[in-house]
Design an enzyme around this catalytic site. Structure first.
Site, PDB file in Angstrom:
ATOM      1  CE1 TYR A 293      -3.634   2.844   1.088  1.00 19.36           C
ATOM      2  CE2 TYR A 293      -1.748   3.666   2.304  1.00 19.36           C
ATOM      3  CZ  TYR A 293      -2.969   3.767   1.625  1.00 19.36           C
ATOM      4  OH  TYR A 293      -3.852   4.903   1.907  1.00 19.36           O
TER       5      TYR A 293
ATOM      6  CD  GLU B 142      -5.684   4.468  -1.084  1.00 20.14           C
ATOM      7  OE1 GLU B 142      -5.940   4.936   0.249  1.00 20.14           O
ATOM      8  OE2 GLU B 142      -6.614   3.845  -1.631  1.00 20.14           O
TER       9      GLU B 142
END
Ligand code: GDP
Ligand code: MN
Length: 382
Positions: free
Chosen positions: A101, A189
């Site tokens: 992530y 993101e």
């Protein structure tokens, strides 16, 4: 503005972040055509303004035309927590060794950009933050300095990714930072950021939110126009060029100036009410703006009372009062209105309102009294 994955990937590609070759499809036939072009296997992905598509059945692997057609047919029209799929993204599938992530966003209180990186990617990052907060490595970046290579490397090491991913991750994070800053993103993101079995690091998903205030320097954002996820009230407000944010309550709010509008939201909450919206009509409290504001507020059927809170500065009280009276001539709201008019020429303004006052249009001298009455009216009106 929140972007869908394929739009976020367009932004990524523009700044040099590697994404898989793919294209948009709106029918099963189009999905097959894209799949033939990019080569099997492919992933067929629902394009909606919401995450967790994988778990909801909105992301499927396909190895040939038949499978692609089958999955595309199933995903189109799928309802993912209230978002019905009408657009697909089909891309060449990647082999995954590990899922990470990565993101950049603004930490307002630190006055710095915040980068987050975790070896536990692919899953919901909020869940990781709750169950294993130490699994997220954070870096705060001074915007006047930028993210340095040394800083990025230390950050990647702190996140304890597979050492095979280190160089690739440093590269992609430096690029993601440039994309986030130069691309005027509020959020950039990548989840999952993957390590492939042959040691490549790339973005499999994109969640990008753009800072609308920077639209003037991004003509390329026009491609995203009309694809935003606005509710009906926000769509109408945008059409009428009003600064409106929809909330869930029953007291509609109109104020001049963003600071006053926010205070009004607070005061309504403080006296036990629930604000239906934030709406700043700025300096222009004329009849057209006021009528537009009332119309947008009343398009929300939860609204039971309207609180107009005006502090005259350059805009004088009598102009505001005339604006309100004329607006009510054009548009008859179903909810009662409480007005608090103060500041420059407030006395004259109140005199203009006086003959129009009734139990449907009430004037109160202070913000607190006006808030109390609006909240009371919202509670008693059926
Ligand atoms: P989200 O569920 O909305 O976040 O959608 P993602 O784009 O993140 O996809 C969800 C999951 O599908 C990923 O975490 C991967 O495990 C899987 N996935 C997505 N793309 C690929 C791919 O190209 N190859 C493989 N093997 N899995 C993929
Ligand atoms: Mn994802």
């Amino acid at each position: 503005m929140d972007l869908m994955e394929y739009q976020g990937k367009q932004v990524f590609a523009r700044y040099g972040i590697e994404v898989s070759p793919g294209d948009v499809a709106r029918t099963a036939d189009e999905a097959v055509a894209v799949a033939q072009r990019v080569g099997y296997p492919v992933v067929v992905k629902a394009q909606v303004h919401i995450g967790g598509r994988g778990k909801a059945g909105g992301v499927k692997l396909a190895h040939d035309a038949e499978e692609t057609r089958f999955h595309a047919g199933n995903i189109l029209g799928l309802d993912i927590r209230g978002h019905v799929v009408s657009v697909l993204w089909v891309e060449h599938a990647s082999d995954i060794a590990e899922e990470y992530y990565a993101s950049f966003t603004l930490d307002r209180s630190a006055k710095k950009h915040l980068g987050m990186l975790s070896a536990q990617g692919g899953v919901d990052i909020e869940a990781v933050a709750a169950s294993a907060p130490d699994a997220i490595a954070r870096v705060w970046v001074d915007p006047t300095v930028g993210l340095t290579t040394e800083q990025a490397r230390a950050w990647v090491e702190a996140a304890r990714l597979n050492p095979a991913a280190t160089d690739g991750a440093v590269d992609i994070l430096l690029t993601l930072y440039r994309c986030y800053v130069d691309g005027d993103c509020d959020l950039a993101e990548i989840n999952p950021l993957i390590l492939t079995p042959d040691g490549q690091v790339k973005a499999l998903d994109a969640k990008v939110s753009l800072d609308d205030n920077a639209a003037f320097r991004h003509p390329e954002w026009e491609a995203f126009a009309g694809t935003e996820d606005l509710d009906e009230r926000e769509r109408l407000a945008k059409e009428k060029h009003l600064q409106y944010v929809g909330l869930d309550g029953t007291v509609g709010i109109i104020a001049n100036g963003a600071g006053l509008a926010m205070s009004t939201v607070d005061v309504v909450s403080q006296v036990g009410g629930t604000p239906a919206n934030f709406l700043d009509i700025g300096g222009g409290a004329n009849a057209a703006v006021m009528a537009a504001a009332l119309e947008v507020i009343e398009s929300d059927d939860k609204v039971r009372a309207i609180f107009i809170n005006i502090f005259g500065g350059i805009t004088r009280g009598e102009e505001v009062a005339n604006g309100i009276v004329q607006a009510l001539g054009r548009f008859t709201p179903r909810s009662p209105i409480v007005i608090r008019l103060d500041g420059t020429n407030a006395e004259e303004g109140r005199r203009i309102l006086e003959p129009h006052l009734s139990d449907r249009l009430v004037s109160q001298p202070t913000m607190l009294d006006a808030a109390r009455q609006a909240v009371a009216l919202a509670g008693t009106v059926a």
